[in-house]
Design a protein around this motif. Sequence first.
Motif, PDB file in Angstrom:
ATOM      1  N   ARG A  88       0.842  -1.200   0.000  1.00  0.00           N
ATOM      2  CA  ARG A  88       0.000   0.000   0.000  1.00  0.00           C
ATOM      3  C   ARG A  88       0.876   1.248   0.000  1.00  0.00           C
ATOM      4  N   PRO A  89       0.706   2.134  -0.988  1.00  0.00           N
ATOM      5  CA  PRO A  89       1.522   3.357  -1.014  1.00  0.00           C
ATOM      6  C   PRO A  89       1.126   4.297   0.121  1.00  0.00           C
ATOM      7  N   LEU A  90       2.120   4.789   0.859  1.00  0.00           N
ATOM      8  CA  LEU A  90       1.880   5.689   1.980  1.00  0.00           C
ATOM      9  C   LEU A  90       2.175   7.136   1.635  1.00  0.00           C
ATOM     10  N   LEU A  91       3.164   7.350   0.787  1.00  0.00           N
ATOM     11  CA  LEU A  91       3.480   8.715   0.370  1.00  0.00           C
ATOM     12  C   LEU A  91       4.070   8.702  -1.024  1.00  0.00           C
ATOM     13  N   VAL A  92       3.920   9.834  -1.720  1.00  0.00           N
ATOM     14  CA  VAL A  92       4.405   9.999  -3.090  1.00  0.00           C
ATOM     15  C   VAL A  92       5.268  11.260  -3.137  1.00  0.00           C
ATOM     16  N   ILE A  93       6.393  11.176  -3.840  1.00  0.00           N
ATOM     17  CA  ILE A  93       7.305  12.309  -3.956  1.00  0.00           C
ATOM     18  C   ILE A  93       7.586  12.569  -5.430  1.00  0.00           C
ATOM     19  N   ARG A  94       7.419  13.819  -5.828  1.00  0.00           N
ATOM     20  CA  ARG A  94       7.780  14.238  -7.180  1.00  0.00           C
ATOM     21  C   ARG A  94       9.161  14.885  -7.112  1.00  0.00           C
ATOM     22  N   ALA A  95      10.161  14.166  -7.585  1.00  0.00           N
ATOM     23  CA  ALA A  95      11.546  14.622  -7.529  1.00  0.00           C
ATOM     24  C   ALA A  95      12.323  14.003  -8.683  1.00  0.00           C
ATOM     25  N   LYS A  96      13.391  14.682  -9.113  1.00  0.00           N
ATOM     26  CA  LYS A  96      14.220  14.163 -10.195  1.00  0.00           C
ATOM     27  C   LYS A  96      15.144  13.056  -9.702  1.00  0.00           C
ATOM     28  N   ALA A  97      15.665  13.209  -8.489  1.00  0.00           N
ATOM     29  CA  ALA A  97      16.584  12.219  -7.931  1.00  0.00           C
ATOM     30  C   ALA A  97      15.860  11.301  -6.964  1.00  0.00           C
ATOM     31  N   MET A  98      16.404  10.112  -6.764  1.00  0.00           N
ATOM     32  CA  MET A  98      15.807   9.171  -5.819  1.00  0.00           C
ATOM     33  C   MET A  98      15.856   9.745  -4.408  1.00  0.00           C
ATOM     34  N   PRO A  99      14.730   9.789  -3.692  1.00  0.00           N
ATOM     35  CA  PRO A  99      14.716  10.393  -2.346  1.00  0.00           C
ATOM     36  C   PRO A  99      15.583   9.651  -1.339  1.00  0.00           C
TER      37      PRO A  99
END
Length: 361
Positions: A88-99
């Motif tokens: 289950r996805p808990l959070l989503v991040i829009r970023a160019k590099a891997m968080p």
Amino acid sequence: FHIADATERFPGRSQRQGTGGLLARVLPTAVLLGIAFAFFRPVNYAVEKSISAGLELLNRPFGMGWSRGTGSRLGLASPPIGFGEDVRPLLVIRAKAMPGYLRESVYTRYDNGSWIREEEDKLVPSEKLTPRHNTDDVMLWFPFTTKTNSEPPAALWDVQILRPWQVPGICLPGSAREIGVDDSGEPAFSLRADGILTSSSDHSPQLYTIGIAAGEGLKAWPYGSPGTNNLAIPSSLAPAVSNWNTRCGLKPGLAAVEAAAKAITYFNSAFTYKLGTDYRHGTRHDPLEFFMENRKGHCTLFASATALMLRQCGIPTRVVSGFYCSEQHPWTGEWMARGRDGHAWCEAYDKMAGHWILVDT
């Protein structure tokens, strides 16, 4: 035919009856929807708070109860059955590099098979952040430190929390230097010396943007001077930790970077990551003693043993819980952290460099 005649003679009355009937059917529905919408958010937040409080309450009395680290204690019990398959996805991040590593909670004091968050001891100072509002921006920005505010952030990450009752804290990478939120609702934040951000409201923001410092990779939160608790080892466990260090080749006097490298090599070569290994606290043995003897376990056991072993060498440490986010959606390009991505690791203070480093064994 009489009905048809009546309709022809009084068309306005027929239309009014039709319109009135439609309003009579639609108006109650609209009122109910309005009431439901007005009460949805407060009720939703109340339910989320109750769930979080209940989980923490269940975890508190047992010391060894499993926790991903969202409460005041981090237990060493094995994660629940199905943790490794929790997609289950808990959070989503829009970023160019891997968080990568996302910090949610920090623990410093180890006691009776669990880690205790320092805010209970009032030993970690916090600073209320001063907001900054750009004239061309609808967001309110909160810079973290004055040391890095001279230059704009090198990158911006947009974060969305999908299941706030499972992610009650504000997840930030060690390279975060400011947070931006919607300026509605008069948001206010305080930053702890260990890099944990807290909100003054009853709930953390579910949408926020993070400003990332230039040249920062997958690192620990660098600031904050270590305290006495960062070196503390329970007296009952000190002889065992000394024996662990002998097997690992760790000894006092080693630099933090060298000691961390030795610990990583030792655990990677001699230990196995395995869920379902539950070393219950006994009357004579600490759970970490069982872990070091059996040489298999989950991430919290690895991080805990590493933290205490480095402390035996005179290196201040702390245990951090949160997520390791490395999955990128193939269609949207967004980075996702799922339930199974919950993680714990160690951070050690490098005295020569004057900052904290990340140690993940």
